[in-house]
Scaffold this active site. Structure first.
Site, PDB file in Angstrom:
ATOM      1  N   ASP A  45       3.567  -3.908   1.114  1.00 42.12           N
ATOM      2  CA  ASP A  45       4.296  -4.343   2.312  1.00 42.12           C
ATOM      3  C   ASP A  45       5.261  -3.244   2.771  1.00 42.12           C
ATOM      4  O   ASP A  45       5.927  -3.383   3.799  1.00 42.12           O
ATOM      5  CB  ASP A  45       5.003  -5.689   2.096  1.00 42.12           C
ATOM      6  N   SER A  46       5.303  -2.130   2.015  1.00 42.74           N
ATOM      7  CA  SER A  46       6.013  -0.934   2.500  1.00 42.74           C
ATOM      8  C   SER A  46       5.452  -0.497   3.845  1.00 42.74           C
ATOM      9  O   SER A  46       6.082   0.282   4.563  1.00 42.74           O
ATOM     10  CB  SER A  46       5.902   0.205   1.481  1.00 42.74           C
ATOM     11  N   ASP A  84      -0.334  -7.004  -1.227  1.00 40.69           N
ATOM     12  CA  ASP A  84       1.079  -7.308  -1.513  1.00 40.69           C
ATOM     13  C   ASP A  84       1.489  -8.569  -0.758  1.00 40.69           C
ATOM     14  O   ASP A  84       1.395  -8.626   0.472  1.00 40.69           O
ATOM     15  CB  ASP A  84       1.917  -6.111  -1.026  1.00 40.69           C
ATOM     16  N   LYS A 114       0.072  -8.926  -5.414  1.00 47.23           N
ATOM     17  CA  LYS A 114       1.337  -8.562  -6.073  1.00 47.23           C
ATOM     18  C   LYS A 114       2.456  -9.449  -5.542  1.00 47.23           C
ATOM     19  O   LYS A 114       2.487  -9.741  -4.340  1.00 47.23           O
ATOM     20  CB  LYS A 114       1.681  -7.087  -5.818  1.00 47.23           C
ATOM     21  N   GLU A 116       6.865  -9.964  -5.848  1.00 44.55           N
ATOM     22  CA  GLU A 116       8.149  -9.467  -6.342  1.00 44.55           C
ATOM     23  C   GLU A 116       8.882 -10.608  -7.057  1.00 44.55           C
ATOM     24  O   GLU A 116       8.852 -11.751  -6.579  1.00 44.55           O
ATOM     25  CB  GLU A 116       9.009  -8.965  -5.175  1.00 44.55           C
ATOM     26  N   GLU A 183      10.190  -0.770 -10.645  1.00 42.18           N
ATOM     27  CA  GLU A 183      10.661   0.135  -9.587  1.00 42.18           C
ATOM     28  C   GLU A 183      12.131   0.477  -9.786  1.00 42.18           C
ATOM     29  O   GLU A 183      12.983  -0.413  -9.914  1.00 42.18           O
ATOM     30  CB  GLU A 183      10.435  -0.507  -8.202  1.00 42.18           C
TER      31      GLU A 183
HETATM   32  O1  KIV Z   1       5.188  -2.098  -0.964  1.00 38.49           O
HETATM   33  C1  KIV Z   1       4.895  -1.162  -1.729  1.00 38.49           C
HETATM   34  O2  KIV Z   1       4.303  -0.146  -1.336  1.00 38.49           O
HETATM   35  C2  KIV Z   1       5.273  -1.299  -3.129  1.00 38.49           C
HETATM   36  C3  KIV Z   1       5.092  -0.129  -4.045  1.00 38.49           C
HETATM   37  C4  KIV Z   1       6.007   0.970  -3.686  1.00 38.49           C
HETATM   38  C5  KIV Z   1       5.180  -0.494  -5.471  1.00 38.49           C
HETATM   39  O3  KIV Z   1       5.740  -2.319  -3.517  1.00 38.49           O
END
Ligand code: KIV
Length: 265
Positions: A45-46, A84, A114, A116, A183
């Site tokens: 989600d970056s 994510d 994924k 958090e 992280e």
């Molecule tokens: O959103 C993302 O790209 C991430 C990674 C940096 C681990 O969570």
């Protein structure tokens, strides 16, 4: 080409082989990463910050994540593709988490998701895993909580925070997570977590002792230049190269040297 599986990642940890992971949001980089032999590709989600230019990842929606995951998953042949789960797609209840996680696999073609968080999302993780969905945990700096954390600083420096992170990592493992991203935490803490868990740890700004490493691709290629964390090693300066190329093209067009006769029909 056979897909990388979560079992293979466990086997890699057992044998002491490092796991290589990077992020991708679109077709071109997904192909490049896969062809280069990256083991795991995270549609992070970056993308909210790196692709869409938002201030944080908090505004990223399920629809955006599904769109990008669909593109990446269809481009990748070998790597394990992880979608994510964005802010508010899993926090509300285990049922909602399960339904949204299912969309990543069914509608977008990811092989895993994924989330958090630690103990507070353990029920969600358990529910997804019971339904057959592989889940990657994410501890330490969890960017979806940036407004609560007050920034993107190093996490778990204090002893009680370190103890909580160790506990959270064990809870995620117990809940069935196949691996955990760590992280921006001290290297010694990441080493302790890595030694305690039988599932792999994937570090980002967590020192050299994790079972694998992940970076945002646009960071390590020098394309995302808004800020430069200490933990990012730049393997190329594509931002500078692109600016130079665009400047040269602009000059050629303005001077009438592009296109030439050879580039014409
Ligand atoms: O959103 C993302 O790209 C991430 C990674 C940096 C681990 O969570």
């Amino acid at each position: 080409m056979p897909k990388v599986t979560t079992k293979q990642l466990w086997e890699m940890k057992r044998k002491g082989e490092r796991i290589v992971a990077l992020t991708a949001y679109e077709y071109l980089f997904a192909r490049i990463l896969d062809e280069a032999g990256v083991d795991m590709i995270l549609v992070g989600d970056s993308l909210g910050m790196v692709f869409a230019g938002y201030e944080s990842t908090v505004r990223v929606t399920m629809e955006q994540m599904l769109y990008h995951t669909r593109i990446v998953a269809s481009a990748v042949e070998r790597a394990l593709v992880v979608g994510d789960m964005p802010f508010m797609s899993f926090q509300v209840s285990p049922e909602e988490a399960l339904r949204n996680a299912g969309r990543f696999l069914q509608e977008a073609g990811a092989q895993a998701v994924k989330v958090e968080g630690g103990e507070e999302v353990a029920e969600q993780v358990k529910r997804m895993v019971e339904a057959g969905i592989p889940v990657l945990g994410h501890l330490g700096l969890t960017p979806q909580s940036v407004y609560q954390l007050g920034g993107y600083g190093v996490q778990a420096r204090e002893e009680d925070e370190a103890r909580k992170l160790l506990h959270d990592a064990e809870v995620l493992q117990e809940a069935g997570a196949f691996a955990v991203v760590l992280e921006k935490v001290p290297g010694e803490l990441a080493r302790e977590v890595t030694e305690r868990l039988h599932i792999p740890t994937i570090g980002i700004g967590a020192g050299p002792h994790c079972d694998g490493q992940i970076l945002v691709t646009q960071d390590m290629l020098g394309l995302f230049e808004r800020f430069r964390p200490k933990f990012v090693r730049r393997y190329a300066e594509l931002g500078r190269l692109a600016r130079e190329a665009v400047a040269q093209y602009s000059q050629d067009v303005r001077e009438g040297t592009f296109p030439s006769e050879k580039e014409s029909f």
